[in-house]
Design a protein around this motif. Structure first.
Motif, PDB file in Angstrom:
ATOM      1  N   ASP A 107      95.662-123.489  14.799  1.00 46.48           N
ATOM      2  CA  ASP A 107      94.741-124.485  14.087  1.00 46.48           C
ATOM      3  C   ASP A 107      93.786-123.796  13.367  1.00 46.48           C
ATOM      4  OD1 ASP A 107      93.479-126.468  12.790  1.00 46.48           O
ATOM      5  OD2 ASP A 107      92.639-127.441  14.762  1.00 46.48           O
ATOM      6  N   GLU A 108      93.814-123.372  12.021  1.00 51.88           N
ATOM      7  CA  GLU A 108      92.900-122.615  11.428  1.00 51.88           C
ATOM      8  C   GLU A 108      92.081-123.509  10.653  1.00 51.88           C
ATOM      9  OE1 GLU A 108      94.355-119.200   9.142  1.00 51.88           O
ATOM     10  OE2 GLU A 108      96.417-119.197  10.147  1.00 51.88           O
ATOM     11  N   MET A 109      92.319-124.939  10.609  1.00 53.10           N
ATOM     12  CA  MET A 109      91.330-125.801  10.113  1.00 53.10           C
ATOM     13  C   MET A 109      90.322-126.016  11.159  1.00 53.10           C
ATOM     14  SD  MET A 109      91.990-126.631   6.949  1.00 53.10           S
ATOM     15  CE  MET A 109      91.174-128.177   6.723  1.00 53.10           C
ATOM     16  N   ARG A 110      90.456-125.957  12.240  1.00 51.72           N
ATOM     17  CA  ARG A 110      89.600-126.186  13.300  1.00 51.72           C
ATOM     18  C   ARG A 110      89.334-127.788  13.488  1.00 51.72           C
ATOM     19  NH1 ARG A 110      86.128-123.160  16.081  1.00 51.72           N
ATOM     20  NH2 ARG A 110      86.252-125.131  17.266  1.00 51.72           N
ATOM     21  N   TYR A 111      90.402-128.654  13.333  1.00 54.49           N
ATOM     22  CA  TYR A 111      90.348-129.905  13.412  1.00 54.49           C
ATOM     23  C   TYR A 111      89.171-130.605  14.703  1.00 54.49           C
ATOM     24  CZ  TYR A 111      93.497-130.627   9.681  1.00 54.49           C
ATOM     25  OH  TYR A 111      94.035-130.447   8.235  1.00 54.49           O
ATOM     26  N   ASP A 112      89.390-129.602  15.669  1.00 55.20           N
ATOM     27  CA  ASP A 112      88.576-130.224  16.891  1.00 55.20           C
ATOM     28  C   ASP A 112      87.189-130.104  16.681  1.00 55.20           C
ATOM     29  OD1 ASP A 112      88.871-127.425  16.878  1.00 55.20           O
ATOM     30  OD2 ASP A 112      88.350-126.888  19.044  1.00 55.20           O
ATOM     31  N   ALA A 113      86.683-129.151  15.847  1.00 53.18           N
ATOM     32  CA  ALA A 113      85.208-128.873  15.514  1.00 53.18           C
ATOM     33  C   ALA A 113      85.003-129.830  14.438  1.00 53.18           C
ATOM     34  CB  ALA A 113      85.031-127.554  14.966  1.00 53.18           C
ATOM     35  N   LEU A 114      85.812-130.325  13.520  1.00 49.39           N
ATOM     36  CA  LEU A 114      85.645-131.151  12.358  1.00 49.39           C
ATOM     37  C   LEU A 114      85.161-132.578  12.816  1.00 49.39           C
ATOM     38  CD1 LEU A 114      88.457-130.135   9.689  1.00 49.39           C
ATOM     39  CD2 LEU A 114      85.704-130.006   9.665  1.00 49.39           C
ATOM     40  N   ALA A 115      86.322-132.903  14.047  1.00 49.23           N
ATOM     41  CA  ALA A 115      86.245-134.191  14.545  1.00 49.23           C
ATOM     42  C   ALA A 115      84.733-134.322  15.284  1.00 49.23           C
ATOM     43  CB  ALA A 115      87.438-134.469  15.658  1.00 49.23           C
ATOM     44  N   GLN A 116      84.497-133.207  15.910  1.00 52.35           N
ATOM     45  CA  GLN A 116      83.231-133.239  16.695  1.00 52.35           C
ATOM     46  C   GLN A 116      82.000-133.577  15.788  1.00 52.35           C
ATOM     47  OE1 GLN A 116      82.265-131.805  20.291  1.00 52.35           O
ATOM     48  NE2 GLN A 116      84.060-132.688  20.900  1.00 52.35           N
TER      49      GLN A 116
END
Length: 162
Positions: free
Chosen positions: A9-18
């Motif tokens: 996950d190079e978009m880092r969706y976890d960080a974006l959601a946080q």
């Protein structure tokens, strides 16, 4: 691919959601800071890391809560100032008003018990100990450090009298 065989996950969706959910905290605090204050029975329990970068809490309170603390915004809070990256508020501790501020990134939990609304966040990364220690200066003035992510530290040894 990562070790589980899934694409990385190079978009880092976890960080974006946080980050997006921290926007909910900011919006709720902005509403609470409005002249009308908190509507209805709403009130907030906000937990944050006291040692996170950017947190400002009086030393006597840090002594009581060296890692994490929870504040309550309900009836007795003053000067709530939700900014773009942090919030500040005055609360009473031991009957004395104390000002504290915390970046939204330090918040680990936001809870409004009036409607059972809870957000939990990953704890911020602690500052690495080696980042505080000075790094060796490059041999030639103006030479860039080889690690672009390393903090840039200027050695004062060249300016000291020997």
């Amino acid at each position: 691919m990562d070790q589980d065989g899934f694409p990385k996950d190079e978009m880092r969706y976890d960080a974006l959601a946080q980050e997006a959910l921290r926007g909910v905290v900011k919006a709720a605090l902005k509403r609470a800071a409005a002249p009308e204050g908190l509507p209805g029975q709403h009130h907030f329990y906000i937990t944050f890391k006291t040692q996170a970068p950017g947190v400002t809490v009086p030393p006597e309170i840090i002594a009581k809560y060296p890692d994490e603390m929870t504040i309550v915004l309900q009836h007795q809070y003053w000067d709530l100032a939700p900014g773009e990256t942090f919030f500040s508020v005055t609360l009473k501790f031991g009957g004395q008003p104390r000002r504290l501020s915390a970046p939204y990134t330090a918040v680990t939990r936001f809870y409004d018990p009036s409607v059972q609304f809870l957000l939990q966040f990953e704890a911020p990364e602690p500052e690495p100990a080696e980042a505080v220690q000075p790094h060796a200066a490059p041999e030639h003035a103006g030479e860039a450090a080889s690690d672009e992510s390393a903090p840039k530290v200027v050695s004062l040894d060249h300016f000291r009298k020997k």
